[in-house]
Design a protein around this motif. Structure first.
Motif, PDB file in Angstrom:
ATOM      1  N   MET A  78       0.846  -1.190   0.000  1.00  0.00           N
ATOM      2  CA  MET A  78       0.000   0.000   0.000  1.00  0.00           C
ATOM      3  C   MET A  78       0.883   1.242   0.000  1.00  0.00           C
ATOM      4  O   MET A  78       1.806   1.357   0.784  1.00  0.00           O
ATOM      5  CB  MET A  78      -0.901   0.002   1.237  1.00  0.00           C
ATOM      6  N   ASP A  79       0.573   2.139  -0.869  1.00  0.00           N
ATOM      7  CA  ASP A  79       1.256   3.435  -0.879  1.00  0.00           C
ATOM      8  C   ASP A  79       0.417   4.371  -0.030  1.00  0.00           C
ATOM      9  O   ASP A  79      -0.596   4.009   0.518  1.00  0.00           O
ATOM     10  CB  ASP A  79       1.340   3.964  -2.316  1.00  0.00           C
ATOM     11  N   GLY A  80       0.831   5.597   0.067  1.00  0.00           N
ATOM     12  CA  GLY A  80      -0.005   6.601   0.692  1.00  0.00           C
ATOM     13  C   GLY A  80      -0.173   6.466   2.191  1.00  0.00           C
ATOM     14  O   GLY A  80      -1.291   6.506   2.677  1.00  0.00           O
ATOM     15  N   TYR A  81       0.911   6.274   2.897  1.00  0.00           N
ATOM     16  CA  TYR A  81       0.822   6.318   4.348  1.00  0.00           C
ATOM     17  C   TYR A  81       1.846   7.313   4.856  1.00  0.00           C
ATOM     18  O   TYR A  81       2.822   7.625   4.197  1.00  0.00           O
ATOM     19  CB  TYR A  81       1.015   4.939   4.990  1.00  0.00           C
ATOM     20  N   GLU A  82       1.575   7.812   6.047  1.00  0.00           N
ATOM     21  CA  GLU A  82       2.482   8.764   6.678  1.00  0.00           C
ATOM     22  C   GLU A  82       3.348   7.994   7.663  1.00  0.00           C
ATOM     23  O   GLU A  82       2.837   7.263   8.512  1.00  0.00           O
ATOM     24  CB  GLU A  82       1.654   9.826   7.404  1.00  0.00           C
ATOM     25  N   LEU A  83       4.641   8.139   7.553  1.00  0.00           N
ATOM     26  CA  LEU A  83       5.589   7.412   8.393  1.00  0.00           C
ATOM     27  C   LEU A  83       6.069   8.311   9.528  1.00  0.00           C
ATOM     28  O   LEU A  83       6.521   9.435   9.293  1.00  0.00           O
ATOM     29  CB  LEU A  83       6.778   6.934   7.561  1.00  0.00           C
ATOM     30  N   ILE A  84       5.980   7.787  10.737  1.00  0.00           N
ATOM     31  CA  ILE A  84       6.471   8.496  11.917  1.00  0.00           C
ATOM     32  C   ILE A  84       7.474   7.576  12.604  1.00  0.00           C
ATOM     33  O   ILE A  84       7.113   6.501  13.096  1.00  0.00           O
ATOM     34  CB  ILE A  84       5.318   8.851  12.886  1.00  0.00           C
ATOM     35  N   ARG A  85       8.712   7.987  12.609  1.00  0.00           N
ATOM     36  CA  ARG A  85       9.759   7.187  13.261  1.00  0.00           C
ATOM     37  C   ARG A  85       9.987   7.720  14.676  1.00  0.00           C
ATOM     38  O   ARG A  85       9.977   8.924  14.902  1.00  0.00           O
ATOM     39  CB  ARG A  85      11.052   7.236  12.465  1.00  0.00           C
ATOM     40  N   SER A  86      10.212   6.781  15.586  1.00  0.00           N
ATOM     41  CA  SER A  86      10.473   7.173  16.975  1.00  0.00           C
ATOM     42  C   SER A  86      11.253   6.059  17.669  1.00  0.00           C
ATOM     43  O   SER A  86      11.507   5.001  17.083  1.00  0.00           O
ATOM     44  CB  SER A  86       9.159   7.452  17.708  1.00  0.00           C
ATOM     45  N   ARG A  87      11.569   6.295  18.907  1.00  0.00           N
ATOM     46  CA  ARG A  87      12.331   5.307  19.689  1.00  0.00           C
ATOM     47  C   ARG A  87      11.390   4.266  20.258  1.00  0.00           C
ATOM     48  O   ARG A  87      11.219   4.141  21.456  1.00  0.00           O
ATOM     49  CB  ARG A  87      13.101   6.011  20.801  1.00  0.00           C
ATOM     50  N   ARG A  88      10.801   3.527  19.378  1.00  0.00           N
ATOM     51  CA  ARG A  88       9.902   2.449  19.786  1.00  0.00           C
ATOM     52  C   ARG A  88      10.497   1.139  19.307  1.00  0.00           C
ATOM     53  O   ARG A  88      11.381   1.126  18.472  1.00  0.00           O
ATOM     54  CB  ARG A  88       8.498   2.678  19.230  1.00  0.00           C
ATOM     55  N   ARG A  89       9.974   0.025  19.798  1.00  0.00           N
ATOM     56  CA  ARG A  89      10.529  -1.286  19.455  1.00  0.00           C
ATOM     57  C   ARG A  89       9.799  -1.973  18.311  1.00  0.00           C
ATOM     58  O   ARG A  89      10.370  -2.818  17.634  1.00  0.00           O
ATOM     59  CB  ARG A  89      10.497  -2.196  20.680  1.00  0.00           C
ATOM     60  N   THR A  90       8.526  -1.625  18.124  1.00  0.00           N
ATOM     61  CA  THR A  90       7.724  -2.319  17.117  1.00  0.00           C
ATOM     62  C   THR A  90       7.017  -1.311  16.219  1.00  0.00           C
ATOM     63  O   THR A  90       6.882  -0.144  16.567  1.00  0.00           O
ATOM     64  CB  THR A  90       6.650  -3.203  17.792  1.00  0.00           C
ATOM     65  N   ALA A  91       6.548  -1.802  15.096  1.00  0.00           N
ATOM     66  CA  ALA A  91       5.784  -0.967  14.174  1.00  0.00           C
ATOM     67  C   ALA A  91       4.304  -1.051  14.553  1.00  0.00           C
ATOM     68  O   ALA A  91       3.841  -2.050  15.104  1.00  0.00           O
ATOM     69  CB  ALA A  91       5.986  -1.443  12.740  1.00  0.00           C
ATOM     70  N   ALA A  92       3.576   0.013  14.232  1.00  0.00           N
ATOM     71  CA  ALA A  92       2.135   0.050  14.522  1.00  0.00           C
ATOM     72  C   ALA A  92       1.426   0.835  13.436  1.00  0.00           C
ATOM     73  O   ALA A  92       1.999   1.739  12.833  1.00  0.00           O
ATOM     74  CB  ALA A  92       1.892   0.704  15.885  1.00  0.00           C
ATOM     75  N   LEU A  93       0.170   0.470  13.203  1.00  0.00           N
ATOM     76  CA  LEU A  93      -0.673   1.143  12.213  1.00  0.00           C
ATOM     77  C   LEU A  93      -1.791   1.888  12.922  1.00  0.00           C
ATOM     78  O   LEU A  93      -2.292   1.443  13.954  1.00  0.00           O
ATOM     79  CB  LEU A  93      -1.322   0.120  11.270  1.00  0.00           C
ATOM     80  N   GLU A  94      -2.198   3.013  12.317  1.00  0.00           N
ATOM     81  CA  GLU A  94      -3.320   3.785  12.850  1.00  0.00           C
ATOM     82  C   GLU A  94      -4.079   4.404  11.685  1.00  0.00           C
ATOM     83  O   GLU A  94      -3.471   4.919  10.747  1.00  0.00           O
ATOM     84  CB  GLU A  94      -2.799   4.893  13.767  1.00  0.00           C
ATOM     85  N   VAL A  95      -5.397   4.325  11.753  1.00  0.00           N
ATOM     86  CA  VAL A  95      -6.250   5.049  10.814  1.00  0.00           C
ATOM     87  C   VAL A  95      -6.827   6.214  11.603  1.00  0.00           C
ATOM     88  O   VAL A  95      -7.507   6.027  12.609  1.00  0.00           O
ATOM     89  CB  VAL A  95      -7.373   4.147  10.248  1.00  0.00           C
ATOM     90  N   THR A  96      -6.526   7.437  11.156  1.00  0.00           N
ATOM     91  CA  THR A  96      -6.943   8.629  11.900  1.00  0.00           C
ATOM     92  C   THR A  96      -8.408   8.949  11.643  1.00  0.00           C
ATOM     93  O   THR A  96      -9.033   8.394  10.732  1.00  0.00           O
ATOM     94  CB  THR A  96      -6.093   9.850  11.505  1.00  0.00           C
ATOM     95  N   ARG A  97      -8.937   9.883  12.422  1.00  0.00           N
ATOM     96  CA  ARG A  97     -10.343  10.287  12.277  1.00  0.00           C
ATOM     97  C   ARG A  97     -10.627  10.879  10.906  1.00  0.00           C
ATOM     98  O   ARG A  97     -11.739  10.825  10.427  1.00  0.00           O
ATOM     99  CB  ARG A  97     -10.698  11.327  13.341  1.00  0.00           C
ATOM    100  N   ASP A  98      -9.606  11.465  10.289  1.00  0.00           N
ATOM    101  CA  ASP A  98      -9.828  12.049   8.967  1.00  0.00           C
ATOM    102  C   ASP A  98      -9.427  11.099   7.840  1.00  0.00           C
ATOM    103  O   ASP A  98      -9.316  11.509   6.690  1.00  0.00           O
ATOM    104  CB  ASP A  98      -9.138  13.408   8.837  1.00  0.00           C
ATOM    105  N   GLY A  99      -9.215   9.816   8.157  1.00  0.00           N
ATOM    106  CA  GLY A  99      -9.007   8.791   7.137  1.00  0.00           C
ATOM    107  C   GLY A  99      -7.583   8.642   6.638  1.00  0.00           C
ATOM    108  O   GLY A  99      -7.357   7.982   5.631  1.00  0.00           O
ATOM    109  N   ARG A 100      -6.612   9.210   7.342  1.00  0.00           N
ATOM    110  CA  ARG A 100      -5.216   9.027   6.951  1.00  0.00           C
ATOM    111  C   ARG A 100      -4.661   7.771   7.603  1.00  0.00           C
ATOM    112  O   ARG A 100      -5.132   7.345   8.650  1.00  0.00           O
ATOM    113  CB  ARG A 100      -4.369  10.230   7.380  1.00  0.00           C
ATOM    114  N   VAL A 101      -3.636   7.180   6.976  1.00  0.00           N
ATOM    115  CA  VAL A 101      -2.970   6.009   7.531  1.00  0.00           C
ATOM    116  C   VAL A 101      -1.626   6.451   8.088  1.00  0.00           C
ATOM    117  O   VAL A 101      -0.808   7.037   7.370  1.00  0.00           O
ATOM    118  CB  VAL A 101      -2.767   4.920   6.458  1.00  0.00           C
ATOM    119  N   LEU A 102      -1.417   6.198   9.366  1.00  0.00           N
ATOM    120  CA  LEU A 102      -0.141   6.494  10.019  1.00  0.00           C
ATOM    121  C   LEU A 102       0.574   5.183  10.313  1.00  0.00           C
ATOM    122  O   LEU A 102      -0.048   4.232  10.790  1.00  0.00           O
ATOM    123  CB  LEU A 102      -0.348   7.236  11.336  1.00  0.00           C
TER     124      LEU A 102
END
Length: 182
Positions: A1-25
């Motif tokens: 899937m294309d079209g997602y917003e990537l947020i990198r941080s000091r976390r150990r695992t990856a996670a997905l979120e669908v925001t209230r306005d329909g964006r994929v984080l």
């Protein structure tokens, strides 16, 4: 899937979120390779499609953003209606709020501060009277019980035994204007 917003941080695992306005984080560890992130997203494609469809349906069902004049009218109606309801139920329940505030909040219909001040969204006025009463009583219950534990729900049910049916009557909150609307 294309079209997602990537947020990198000091976390150990990856996670997905669908925001209230329909964006994929996608939240990912700092050193996770982009290939691994793409594979993670691809492996959750069905979950994403399901949640995106559900969010689009919620967005389609939500009323359009209100105009400033509509918000002012709802606030005026809330100022006329809610203090009387709070006075009636607070006397009936033996509880005293520290005060009442009317806002244009779009994420929750009501809240109770730690100092027992009640706050209500003017958008509550788009709901039927039975649902308005539910939110008033719900917030008054928080004066005695600051959580949603069994004692809270016992108090709520003692005043409104049909609280579950009333909750279904709440009108959807209007969307915020984000500039991302289709």
């Amino acid at each position: 899937m294309d079209g997602y917003e990537l947020i990198r941080s000091r976390r150990r695992t990856a996670a997905l979120e669908v925001t209230r306005d329909g964006r994929v984080l996608v939240r990912a560890p700092l050193r996770m390779p982009r290939q691994a992130i793409d594979a993670f997203v691809a492996s959750h494609r069905e979950w994403l499609e399901r949640h995106l469809a559900a969010q689009r349906a919620r967005m389609a069902a939500a009323p359009p953003p209100p105009t400033p004049a509509e918000i002012d009218a709802l606030k005026a109606r809330a100022r006329a209606v809610l203090p009387g309801k709070v006075a009636y139920y607070s006397q009936r329940m033996g509880l005293r709020p520290a005060g009442i505030t009317i806002t244009a909040a779009r994420t929750r219909y009501g809240s109770c501060s730690g100092k027992n001040r009640l706050s209500f969204s003017c958008f509550l006025m788009n709901s039927p009277e039975a649902a308005i009463d539910l939110v008033v009583v719900h917030e008054l219950c928080h004066i005695r019980h600051k959580n949603h534990g069994p004692d809270f729900y016992a108090l709520l049910a003692s005043v409104l035994p049909d609280h579950r049916e009333r909750k279904k009557l709440l009108a959807p909150m209007p969307l915020k204007e984000t500039g991302n609307e289709p």
